[in-house]
Design a protein around this motif. Structure first.
Motif, PDB file in Angstrom:
ATOM      1  N   MET A 296      47.713  46.410  46.042  1.00  0.00           N
ATOM      2  CA  MET A 296      46.812  47.315  46.386  1.00  0.00           C
ATOM      3  C   MET A 296      47.144  48.424  46.135  1.00  0.00           C
ATOM      4  N   LEU A 297      48.579  49.252  46.123  1.00  0.00           N
ATOM      5  CA  LEU A 297      48.828  50.292  45.849  1.00  0.00           C
ATOM      6  C   LEU A 297      48.762  50.410  44.020  1.00  0.00           C
ATOM      7  N   ARG A 298      48.942  49.356  43.370  1.00  0.00           N
ATOM      8  CA  ARG A 298      49.145  49.608  42.068  1.00  0.00           C
ATOM      9  C   ARG A 298      47.498  50.040  41.590  1.00  0.00           C
ATOM     10  N   VAL A 299      46.850  49.266  42.088  1.00  0.00           N
ATOM     11  CA  VAL A 299      45.259  49.276  41.310  1.00  0.00           C
ATOM     12  C   VAL A 299      44.756  50.704  41.960  1.00  0.00           C
ATOM     13  N   ASP A 300      45.159  51.071  43.416  1.00  0.00           N
ATOM     14  CA  ASP A 300      44.678  52.398  43.835  1.00  0.00           C
ATOM     15  C   ASP A 300      45.430  53.556  43.216  1.00  0.00           C
ATOM     16  N   GLN A 301      46.407  53.282  42.725  1.00  0.00           N
ATOM     17  CA  GLN A 301      47.109  54.748  41.956  1.00  0.00           C
ATOM     18  C   GLN A 301      46.629  54.633  40.776  1.00  0.00           C
ATOM     19  N   ALA A 302      46.322  53.365  40.086  1.00  0.00           N
ATOM     20  CA  ALA A 302      45.635  53.631  38.792  1.00  0.00           C
ATOM     21  C   ALA A 302      44.050  54.269  38.871  1.00  0.00           C
ATOM     22  N   GLY A 303      43.457  53.770  39.829  1.00  0.00           N
ATOM     23  CA  GLY A 303      42.158  54.070  40.085  1.00  0.00           C
ATOM     24  C   GLY A 303      42.053  55.860  40.194  1.00  0.00           C
TER      25      GLY A 303
ATOM     26  N   ARG B 207      55.401  48.620  41.115  1.00  0.00           N
ATOM     27  CA  ARG B 207      55.379  48.635  39.658  1.00  0.00           C
ATOM     28  C   ARG B 207      53.934  49.195  39.353  1.00  0.00           C
ATOM     29  N   PRO B 208      54.046  50.603  38.881  1.00  0.00           N
ATOM     30  CA  PRO B 208      52.682  50.875  38.438  1.00  0.00           C
ATOM     31  C   PRO B 208      51.867  49.967  37.362  1.00  0.00           C
ATOM     32  N   THR B 209      50.701  49.986  37.270  1.00  0.00           N
ATOM     33  CA  THR B 209      50.159  49.362  36.014  1.00  0.00           C
ATOM     34  C   THR B 209      50.372  49.707  34.865  1.00  0.00           C
ATOM     35  N   ALA B 210      50.740  48.699  33.821  1.00  0.00           N
ATOM     36  CA  ALA B 210      51.418  48.847  32.611  1.00  0.00           C
ATOM     37  C   ALA B 210      50.064  49.435  31.606  1.00  0.00           C
ATOM     38  N   LEU B 211      48.775  49.544  32.322  1.00  0.00           N
ATOM     39  CA  LEU B 211      47.664  50.040  31.537  1.00  0.00           C
ATOM     40  C   LEU B 211      47.316  51.276  31.668  1.00  0.00           C
ATOM     41  N   GLN B 212      48.225  51.998  32.352  1.00  0.00           N
ATOM     42  CA  GLN B 212      48.147  53.595  32.386  1.00  0.00           C
ATOM     43  C   GLN B 212      47.824  54.479  31.135  1.00  0.00           C
ATOM     44  N   PRO B 213      48.430  53.958  30.090  1.00  0.00           N
ATOM     45  CA  PRO B 213      48.253  54.825  28.852  1.00  0.00           C
ATOM     46  C   PRO B 213      46.760  54.573  28.481  1.00  0.00           C
TER      47      PRO B 213
ATOM     48  N   ARG C  86      34.799  48.019  37.538  1.00  0.00           N
ATOM     49  CA  ARG C  86      35.051  46.510  37.998  1.00  0.00           C
ATOM     50  C   ARG C  86      36.333  45.991  37.256  1.00  0.00           C
ATOM     51  N   VAL C  87      35.831  45.991  35.682  1.00  0.00           N
ATOM     52  CA  VAL C  87      37.025  45.604  34.680  1.00  0.00           C
ATOM     53  C   VAL C  87      38.427  46.158  35.066  1.00  0.00           C
ATOM     54  N   ALA C  88      38.145  47.470  35.039  1.00  0.00           N
ATOM     55  CA  ALA C  88      39.360  48.396  35.188  1.00  0.00           C
ATOM     56  C   ALA C  88      40.330  47.769  36.495  1.00  0.00           C
ATOM     57  N   ILE C  89      39.440  47.440  37.573  1.00  0.00           N
ATOM     58  CA  ILE C  89      40.298  47.232  38.651  1.00  0.00           C
ATOM     59  C   ILE C  89      40.706  45.881  38.510  1.00  0.00           C
ATOM     60  N   ALA C  90      39.977  45.058  37.960  1.00  0.00           N
ATOM     61  CA  ALA C  90      40.536  43.491  37.760  1.00  0.00           C
ATOM     62  C   ALA C  90      41.701  43.643  37.028  1.00  0.00           C
ATOM     63  N   LEU C  91      41.755  44.332  35.936  1.00  0.00           N
ATOM     64  CA  LEU C  91      42.849  44.534  35.077  1.00  0.00           C
ATOM     65  C   LEU C  91      44.332  45.017  35.731  1.00  0.00           C
ATOM     66  N   SER C  92      43.859  45.944  36.282  1.00  0.00           N
ATOM     67  CA  SER C  92      44.984  46.905  36.863  1.00  0.00           C
ATOM     68  C   SER C  92      45.885  46.198  38.103  1.00  0.00           C
ATOM     69  N   LYS C  93      45.016  44.923  38.600  1.00  0.00           N
ATOM     70  CA  LYS C  93      45.538  44.274  39.611  1.00  0.00           C
ATOM     71  C   LYS C  93      46.622  43.417  39.108  1.00  0.00           C
ATOM     72  N   ARG C  94      46.343  42.922  37.620  1.00  0.00           N
ATOM     73  CA  ARG C  94      47.242  41.973  36.935  1.00  0.00           C
ATOM     74  C   ARG C  94      48.000  42.517  36.125  1.00  0.00           C
TER      75      ARG C  94
END
Length: 163
Positions: free
Chosen positions: A1-8, A57-63, A154-162
């Motif tokens: 949850m934290l990873r996706v919320d931080q990414a969002g 671990r933060p999302t690797a997609l942050q860049p 919705r796509v960004a949320i799903a990707l950031s979860k994984r």
């Protein structure tokens, strides 16, 4: 949850940065967006803190979210100030749904995180309502524009979860 919320929240700060880079500083929409951006930075700081404390671990997609968020913000602001507000409307509508699902999933398991999510959700709803009151729904192509942005969220949320 934290990873996706931080990414969002990071993505939201980048969207607003893109919008503010394009909009005239003295236009009414820019003033609203600057206030909302300030709140998003506070949300991000809190999630950054929790990510560090809990060693998530933060999302690797942050860049990617850095570039995509700024581009989305700039593109909607280039369309029109109302389109920039429609972007806020769309993003915050999806975030409300996302936070509601998280609060339901959390239940009473993590009262600290739940309290932060509930507080931030209230801010996000206020952002959405402010955008609508300021004319978001009057943006050219509002239904199509907001549907596309919501799908992207919705796509960004799903990707950031994984990832």
């Amino acid at each position: 949850m934290l990873r996706v919320d931080q990414a969002g929240e990071y993505g939201a700060t980048r969207i607003y940065a893109g919008q503010l880079a394009v909009l005239r500083a003295n236009c009414p929409e820019a003033k609203l967006i600057a206030r909302m951006a300030s709140q998003e930075r506070r949300h991000l700081a809190r999630f950054d803190q929790m990510v560090a404390e809990r060693r998530v671990r933060p999302t690797a997609l942050q860049p990617l979210w850095n570039v995509a968020g700024f581009a989305l913000g700039a593109a909607t602001a280039l369309m029109s100030p109302k389109a920039a507000l429609a972007c806020t409307d769309a993003v915050e509508t999806e975030i409300d749904k996302h936070y509601s699902a998280q609060l339901k999933q959390l239940g009473t398991d993590d009262s600290e995180l739940a309290a932060d999510i509930a507080e931030f959700q209230a801010d996000e709803l206020e952002h959405r309502d402010t955008a609508r009151e300021a004319g978001a729904t009057g943006a050219f192509g509002y239904p199509v524009l907001t549907a596309a942005i919501r799908a992207g969220c919705r796509v960004a949320i799903a990707l950031s979860k994984r990832i």
